[in-house]
Write a protein that holds these residues in place. Sequence first.
Motif, short mmCIF file in Angstrom:
data_model
loop_
_atom_site.label_atom_id
_atom_site.label_comp_id
_atom_site.label_asym_id
_atom_site.label_seq_id
_atom_site.Cartn_x
_atom_site.Cartn_y
_atom_site.Cartn_z
N ALA A 34 57.87 37.47 -1.07
CA ALA A 34 57.09 36.59 -0.21
C ALA A 34 56.07 35.85 -1.07
CB ALA A 34 56.38 37.41 0.87
N PRO A 35 55.73 34.61 -0.69
CA PRO A 35 54.78 33.83 -1.49
C PRO A 35 53.42 34.49 -1.69
CG PRO A 35 55.85 32.45 0.15
CD PRO A 35 56.25 33.86 0.44
N ASP A 36 53.02 35.36 -0.77
CA ASP A 36 51.70 36.00 -0.90
C ASP A 36 51.76 37.38 -1.57
OD1 ASP A 36 52.98 37.25 1.21
OD2 ASP A 36 51.18 37.40 2.45
N THR A 37 52.90 37.72 -2.15
CA THR A 37 53.04 39.00 -2.84
C THR A 37 52.06 39.07 -4.00
OG1 THR A 37 55.39 39.09 -2.27
CG2 THR A 37 54.65 40.52 -4.08
N ASP A 38 51.34 40.20 -4.09
CA ASP A 38 50.42 40.37 -5.21
C ASP A 38 50.75 41.59 -6.07
OD1 ASP A 38 49.52 42.49 -3.66
OD2 ASP A 38 47.58 41.61 -3.22
N SER A 69 48.29 35.93 -9.41
CA SER A 69 48.52 37.09 -10.27
C SER A 69 49.45 38.07 -9.56
CB SER A 69 47.19 37.77 -10.58
OG SER A 69 47.41 38.93 -11.34
N LEU A 70 50.45 38.54 -10.25
CA LEU A 70 51.40 39.50 -9.70
C LEU A 70 51.34 40.75 -10.57
CD1 LEU A 70 53.68 39.95 -7.61
CD2 LEU A 70 55.27 39.03 -9.29
N LYS A 71 50.91 41.88 -9.99
CA LYS A 71 50.76 43.12 -10.74
C LYS A 71 52.02 43.96 -10.64
CE LYS A 71 47.21 43.82 -8.26
NZ LYS A 71 46.07 44.14 -7.47
N LEU A 72 52.40 44.55 -11.76
CA LEU A 72 53.52 45.47 -11.83
C LEU A 72 52.92 46.88 -11.92
CD1 LEU A 72 55.63 43.56 -14.49
CD2 LEU A 72 55.88 43.48 -12.01
N VAL A 73 53.15 47.73 -10.90
CA VAL A 73 52.49 49.02 -10.83
C VAL A 73 53.47 50.16 -10.57
CG1 VAL A 73 50.35 47.96 -9.97
CG2 VAL A 73 51.99 48.89 -8.35
#
Length: 100
Positions: A34-38, A69-73
């Motif tokens: 989704a465009p709002d994925t963080d 910013s897209l965080k990989l966690v």
Amino acid sequence: MASFLQQGTRSSISGHLDQGAVIRLWDERHELLAPDTDTIVLSGIEYCDSAGVAFLLELTDFFAARGTSLKLVSASKQLKKFIMLYDLNDFFIEEAQQGE
């Protein structure tokens, strides 16, 4: 094959994110989230190879180009080994902070 589950602004990836999966997902990579994925939660990844890691970094680059910013966690155990082996802590913020 890898599957994506969107829950609000978080997306979880599970399964195998290997070269074969990347080839199948490549054309739709910009529509997977989704465009709002963080945040992308990686704890469900059973197997990931270098193509899978490159795919994850492509997703973060795509969001960065849009100013997000897209965080990989929460990398899975197998993925954490890959991160450590290839010194990728800078891209997987959570692991860098935990020092694992």
